[in-house]
Scaffold this motif. Structure first.
Motif, PDB file in Angstrom:
ATOM      1  N   VAL A 174       0.858  -1.195   0.000  1.00 17.26           N
ATOM      2  CA  VAL A 174       0.000   0.000   0.000  1.00 17.26           C
ATOM      3  C   VAL A 174       0.886   1.234   0.000  1.00 17.26           C
ATOM      4  CG1 VAL A 174      -1.718   1.336   1.285  1.00 17.26           C
ATOM      5  CG2 VAL A 174      -1.921  -1.147   1.149  1.00 17.26           C
ATOM      6  N   ARG A 175       0.798   1.992  -1.065  1.00 15.90           N
ATOM      7  CA  ARG A 175       1.593   3.222  -1.187  1.00 15.90           C
ATOM      8  C   ARG A 175       0.901   4.391  -0.518  1.00 15.90           C
ATOM      9  NH1 ARG A 175       4.138   5.853  -6.671  1.00 15.90           N
ATOM     10  NH2 ARG A 175       5.025   7.658  -5.624  1.00 15.90           N
ATOM     11  N   GLU A 176      -0.424   4.438  -0.667  1.00 16.76           N
ATOM     12  CA  GLU A 176      -1.193   5.551  -0.107  1.00 16.76           C
ATOM     13  C   GLU A 176      -2.649   5.130   0.016  1.00 16.76           C
ATOM     14  OE1 GLU A 176      -1.254   8.850  -2.910  1.00 16.76           O
ATOM     15  OE2 GLU A 176      -1.681   7.482  -4.558  1.00 16.76           O
ATOM     16  N   VAL A 177      -3.372   5.836   0.875  1.00 15.80           N
ATOM     17  CA  VAL A 177      -4.817   5.650   1.007  1.00 15.80           C
ATOM     18  C   VAL A 177      -5.449   7.007   0.771  1.00 15.80           C
ATOM     19  CG1 VAL A 177      -6.729   4.962   2.497  1.00 15.80           C
ATOM     20  CG2 VAL A 177      -4.535   3.757   2.662  1.00 15.80           C
ATOM     21  N   ILE A 178      -6.363   7.050  -0.186  1.00 17.23           N
ATOM     22  CA  ILE A 178      -7.072   8.281  -0.518  1.00 17.23           C
ATOM     23  C   ILE A 178      -8.532   8.107  -0.130  1.00 17.23           C
ATOM     24  CG2 ILE A 178      -7.721   9.891  -2.353  1.00 17.23           C
ATOM     25  CD1 ILE A 178      -5.292   8.797  -3.951  1.00 17.23           C
ATOM     26  N   VAL A 179      -9.020   9.006   0.689  1.00 20.33           N
ATOM     27  CA  VAL A 179     -10.420   8.986   1.099  1.00 20.33           C
ATOM     28  C   VAL A 179     -11.141  10.070   0.307  1.00 20.33           C
ATOM     29  CG1 VAL A 179     -12.011   9.390   3.008  1.00 20.33           C
ATOM     30  CG2 VAL A 179      -9.948   8.040   3.375  1.00 20.33           C
ATOM     31  N   ALA A 180     -12.098   9.654  -0.514  1.00 21.80           N
ATOM     32  CA  ALA A 180     -12.912  10.570  -1.308  1.00 21.80           C
ATOM     33  C   ALA A 180     -14.189  10.839  -0.523  1.00 21.80           C
ATOM     34  CB  ALA A 180     -13.217   9.951  -2.673  1.00 21.80           C
ATOM     35  N   ASP A 181     -14.191  11.934   0.206  1.00 21.15           N
ATOM     36  CA  ASP A 181     -15.304  12.222   1.113  1.00 21.15           C
ATOM     37  C   ASP A 181     -16.306  13.172   0.468  1.00 21.15           C
ATOM     38  OD1 ASP A 181     -16.347  11.849   3.909  1.00 21.15           O
ATOM     39  OD2 ASP A 181     -16.273  14.044   3.784  1.00 21.15           O
ATOM     40  N   ALA A 182     -17.571  12.866   0.680  1.00 17.12           N
ATOM     41  CA  ALA A 182     -18.659  13.663   0.101  1.00 17.12           C
ATOM     42  C   ALA A 182     -19.236  14.650   1.117  1.00 17.12           C
ATOM     43  CB  ALA A 182     -19.750  12.741  -0.424  1.00 17.12           C
ATOM     44  N   GLY A 183     -18.365  15.267   1.907  1.00 17.14           N
ATOM     45  CA  GLY A 183     -18.825  16.296   2.842  1.00 17.14           C
ATOM     46  C   GLY A 183     -19.401  15.752   4.134  1.00 17.14           C
ATOM     47  N   SER A 184     -18.733  14.786   4.719  1.00 16.12           N
ATOM     48  CA  SER A 184     -19.206  14.186   5.980  1.00 16.12           C
ATOM     49  C   SER A 184     -19.347  15.238   7.074  1.00 16.12           C
ATOM     50  CB  SER A 184     -18.226  13.115   6.454  1.00 16.12           C
ATOM     51  OG  SER A 184     -18.205  12.027   5.569  1.00 16.12           O
ATOM     52  N   ARG A 185     -20.351  15.033   7.925  1.00 15.81           N
ATOM     53  CA  ARG A 185     -20.551  15.929   9.072  1.00 15.81           C
ATOM     54  C   ARG A 185     -20.084  15.300  10.372  1.00 15.81           C
ATOM     55  NH1 ARG A 185     -26.445  16.727   7.729  1.00 15.81           N
ATOM     56  NH2 ARG A 185     -26.001  16.180   5.616  1.00 15.81           N
ATOM     57  N   ASP A 186     -19.667  14.038  10.313  1.00 13.62           N
ATOM     58  CA  ASP A 186     -19.127  13.380  11.499  1.00 13.62           C
ATOM     59  C   ASP A 186     -17.597  13.497  11.452  1.00 13.62           C
ATOM     60  OD1 ASP A 186     -18.366  11.553   9.571  1.00 13.62           O
ATOM     61  OD2 ASP A 186     -19.411   9.850  10.450  1.00 13.62           O
ATOM     62  N   ALA A 187     -16.897  12.657  12.155  1.00 18.52           N
ATOM     63  CA  ALA A 187     -15.439  12.746  12.246  1.00 18.52           C
ATOM     64  C   ALA A 187     -14.716  11.899  11.187  1.00 18.52           C
ATOM     65  CB  ALA A 187     -15.000  12.339  13.641  1.00 18.52           C
ATOM     66  N   THR A 188     -15.363  11.614  10.078  1.00 11.79           N
ATOM     67  CA  THR A 188     -14.748  10.799   9.030  1.00 11.79           C
ATOM     68  C   THR A 188     -13.413  11.383   8.578  1.00 11.79           C
ATOM     69  OG1 THR A 188     -16.883   9.989   8.227  1.00 11.79           O
ATOM     70  CG2 THR A 188     -15.042   9.878   6.688  1.00 11.79           C
ATOM     71  N   ALA A 189     -13.402  12.666   8.245  1.00 15.38           N
ATOM     72  CA  ALA A 189     -12.168  13.299   7.754  1.00 15.38           C
ATOM     73  C   ALA A 189     -11.080  13.269   8.823  1.00 15.38           C
ATOM     74  CB  ALA A 189     -12.445  14.722   7.298  1.00 15.38           C
ATOM     75  N   ALA A 190     -11.440  13.472  10.070  1.00 14.37           N
ATOM     76  CA  ALA A 190     -10.455  13.457  11.166  1.00 14.37           C
ATOM     77  C   ALA A 190      -9.876  12.057  11.355  1.00 14.37           C
ATOM     78  CB  ALA A 190     -11.101  13.944  12.462  1.00 14.37           C
ATOM     79  N   VAL A 191     -10.718  11.029  11.279  1.00 13.92           N
ATOM     80  CA  VAL A 191     -10.250   9.645  11.402  1.00 13.92           C
ATOM     81  C   VAL A 191      -9.280   9.341  10.262  1.00 13.92           C
ATOM     82  CG1 VAL A 191     -10.976   7.220  11.182  1.00 13.92           C
ATOM     83  CG2 VAL A 191     -12.252   8.777  12.664  1.00 13.92           C
ATOM     84  N   ALA A 192      -9.659   9.682   9.046  1.00 15.03           N
ATOM     85  CA  ALA A 192      -8.810   9.423   7.883  1.00 15.03           C
ATOM     86  C   ALA A 192      -7.497  10.188   7.981  1.00 15.03           C
ATOM     87  CB  ALA A 192      -9.550   9.795   6.609  1.00 15.03           C
ATOM     88  N   ASP A 193      -7.557  11.437   8.362  1.00 11.53           N
ATOM     89  CA  ASP A 193      -6.362  12.265   8.476  1.00 11.53           C
ATOM     90  C   ASP A 193      -5.421  11.724   9.549  1.00 11.53           C
ATOM     91  OD1 ASP A 193      -4.854  14.660   7.722  1.00 11.53           O
ATOM     92  OD2 ASP A 193      -5.316  15.332   9.771  1.00 11.53           O
TER      93      ASP A 193
END
Length: 189
Positions: A31-50
């Motif tokens: 695995v070289r990288e993980v890209i999360v394509a988020d559709a504007g989540s209002r929960d902590a999805t972006a924070a978990v991924a980051d």
């Protein structure tokens, strides 16, 4: 070798087990990288991924456009599309590496793709039916993960911005060029 692409929307809880299963692939160098394509989540999805070291692309466009943009940003020659909540079993790294190396060696990277078999601790009737259909020659289900060369993905036109972009892409893959890996994937929940 692989850029993992995960489309999310308010997927904080489902994303955690998926990312945890990818750690072994990162440690093995597949695995070289993980890209999360988020559709504007209002929960902590972006924070978990980051916090997990993922690259987060937020888009107000449709799911298909987000997946296509993430695939375009991917740096690896192979893509692994996963849905949040899908957990790959312990054999996925070796199986995926074998598939990718074999496809490249045989010059089939631009025509072949692979999916993971359904796996569950206690298979549901629907999962058992999916396994039976695959055994009888039906096209394997890509909802548990799709491994595809970036060039092949681009030649197919990538994900389109339709209601079910993953299913639409799956329909455009040729049955005889879709490999069912022995490694399994289950939906956590």
């Amino acid at each position: 070798m692989l850029s993992v692409v995960i489309a999310t929307h308010d997927s904080e809880r489902a994303l955690l087990p998926t990312l945890a299963a990818l750690v072994q692939g990162a440690a093995a160098g597949i695995v070289r990288e993980v890209i999360v394509a988020d559709a504007g989540s209002r929960d902590a999805t972006a924070a978990v991924a980051d916090s997990a070291g993922c690259h987060v692309l937020v888009s107000a466009e449709g799911r298909g456009a987000g997946l296509k943009a993430a695939a375009a940003a991917a740096r690896a020659p192979w893509l692994l599309f996963l849905r949040p909540g899908v957990v790959l079993d312990a054999t996925w790294v070796d199986e995926t590496r074998r598939f990718v190396e074999g496809a490249e060696l045989r010059g089939r990277a631009d025509t072949y793709a692979a999916v993971f078999r359904a796996a569950a601790l206690r298979p549901t009737l629907l999962e058992a039916l999916a396994l039976l259909c695959t055994a009888l020659g039906a096209k394997p289900d890509a909802s548990r993960g799709l491994v595809i060369a970036k060039t092949h993905y681009q030649a197919l036109g990538g994900h389109r911005d339709v209601d079910e972009p993953e299913r639409d892409l799956h329909r455009r893959l040729r049955r005889r060029h879709l490999v069912l890996l022995r490694a399994g994937a289950m939906v956590a929940g």
